[in-house]
Write an enzyme that holds these catalytic residues in place. Structure first.
Site, PDB file in Angstrom:
ATOM      1  N   CYS A 145       0.835  -1.212   0.000  1.00 46.00           N
ATOM      2  CA  CYS A 145       0.000   0.000   0.000  1.00 46.00           C
ATOM      3  C   CYS A 145       0.864   1.254   0.000  1.00 46.00           C
ATOM      4  O   CYS A 145       1.361   1.680   1.045  1.00 46.00           O
ATOM      5  CB  CYS A 145      -0.937  -0.005   1.202  1.00 46.00           C
ATOM      6  SG  CYS A 145      -2.006   1.440   1.265  1.00 46.00           S
TER       7      CYS A 145
ATOM      8  N   CYS B 159      -0.447   4.142   2.087  1.00 54.02           N
ATOM      9  CA  CYS B 159      -0.248   3.992   3.535  1.00 54.02           C
ATOM     10  C   CYS B 159       1.211   4.211   3.927  1.00 54.02           C
ATOM     11  O   CYS B 159       1.502   4.814   4.952  1.00 54.02           O
ATOM     12  CB  CYS B 159      -0.619   2.581   3.994  1.00 54.02           C
ATOM     13  SG  CYS B 159      -2.081   1.911   3.232  1.00 54.02           S
ATOM     14  N   ASP B 160       2.130   3.672   3.137  1.00 57.92           N
ATOM     15  CA  ASP B 160       3.509   3.548   3.614  1.00 57.92           C
ATOM     16  C   ASP B 160       4.529   4.431   2.902  1.00 57.92           C
ATOM     17  O   ASP B 160       5.681   4.501   3.327  1.00 57.92           O
ATOM     18  CB  ASP B 160       3.952   2.078   3.495  1.00 57.92           C
ATOM     19  CG  ASP B 160       3.088   1.155   4.355  1.00 57.92           C
ATOM     20  OD1 ASP B 160       2.552   1.635   5.377  1.00 57.92           O
ATOM     21  OD2 ASP B 160       2.935  -0.024   4.011  1.00 57.92           O
TER      22      ASP B 160
END
Ligand code: NAP
Length: 307
Positions: A132, A135-136
């Protein structure tokens, strides 16, 4: 005993549906699965979930979700559902140890990111390996990273990751990208993005339990090279966890559950939320939001039935 609501799945969508149906006094039964908690169990820091300004670890966030659901009366069972029967009402949901009857079902079984199948991949998930970028990506400021895949997700994520990383290498197994022309071109034109085509990641190297490099094989020449980097993003598609529901509720051509009018599926009284019906946003917060919608839809459906 006929249950008011059975929730299948225990990611942000399922537990949010449990909080809301619990607070609506529907005493939800949650089949959390043997691997409970969903995709956030595979991540470390979650920094984009509103309400946690300092961030929170994925597993801790999911524990909070579960505690909150239980506080309002949700019963959580750590078993996989093996069969559902929506052919007559009340519906039946079966796990290894029990079969329950229920007025409504909320499906929140999520989707699983496809993985490459390398030995270190799952172990280093959240420690340099990610599925992701949204997200990261933030954790890779000023670093060199790679992304595997040749579809729209890989192009979109590669382009997104250039905001943080100094260099992004797209590794794709063929010489032609699958992505739409416009998204390909955006990535090709980007000065921070490089391509390794006809190539596959064959090994992930680690130091102090974190990714420090990968081995990439050129599938045409067989030549293998080591690439030093700190992040490996895998963007080779997702699989919705809908095997149980194939032929029971209507699915899109890509296998995700088709919802209309909020969270309603093609079966009256069966609702779906989270990634199992969302191939566009795929975020914890959107999953949680749709779990709330499914709970409200189920509650209103029961009320409307007058039973
Ligand atoms: P996808 O289109 O299925 O592409 C997956 C890519 O991963 C393909 O290039 C495929 O290679 C590669 N791949 C699959 N298995 C692999 C393996 N085991 N090892 C190495 N490579 C592998 O998936 P996606 O990019 O996630 O997109 C899914 C859907 O969402 C698509 O319909 C896409 O258009 C859409 N989407 C749209 C947007 C947008 O419009 N903004 C953004 C993201 C996604 P091959 O090409 O060789 O098969």
């Amino acid at each position: 005993m006929v249950r008011e609501v059975v929730i299948i799945g225990s990611g942000p969508a399922g537990y949010t549906a449990a909080v809301y149906t619990g607070r609506a006094q529907l005493a939800p039964l949650v089949f959390a699965g043997s691997l409970s908690g969903g995709q956030l169990m595979l991540t470390t820091d979650v920094e984009n979930y509103p309400g946690f300004p300092e961030g929170i670890m994925g597993p801790e966030l999911m524990e909070n979700f579960r505690n909150q659901a239980e506080r309002f009366g949700a019963e959580v069972v750590y078993e996989d559902v093996v069969e559902v029967d929506f052919s007559s009402h009340p519906y039946r949901v079966k796990s290894a140890s029990q079969e329950v009857e229920t007025k409504t079902v909320i499906i929140s079984t999520g989707a699983s990111a496809k993985l490459l199948g390398l030995e270190a991949e799952s172990r280093l998930m959240g420690h340099g390996v990610s599925t992701c970028a949204t997200c990261d990506g933030f954790f890779f400021r000023g670093q060199e990273i790679a992304i595997v895949g040749g579809g729209d997700s890989a192009m979109e994520e590669a382009t997104f990751l250039t905001r943080f990383a100094d260099k992004v290498t797209v590794i794709h197994r063929r010489d032609a990208l699958r992505a739409s022309k416009i998204m390909q071109q955006k990535a090709i034109d980007h000065p921070k993005i490089e391509f390794m085509l006809d190539s596959a990641v064959t090994e992930i190297f680690e130091q102090d339990s974190k990714v420090c490099g990968i081995e990439v094989e050129n599938l045409k020449s067989g030549e293998k090279v080591r690439v030093d980097l700190t992040g490996l993003f895998v963007a080779i598609g997702h699989t919705p966890n809908t095997q149980l529901f194939d032929g029971k509720v209507e699915l899109h051509d890509n296998g995700y559950i088709r919802c209309t009018d909020g969270s309603r599926t093609s079966v009256d009284g069966v609702f779906a939320c989270g990634d199992v019906q969302d191939f566009t946003y795929r975020q914890a917060i959107t999953a949680a939001g749709s779990g709330c919608m499914a709970a409200i839809d189920a509650e209103r459906w029961i009320e409307h039935q007058g039973n």
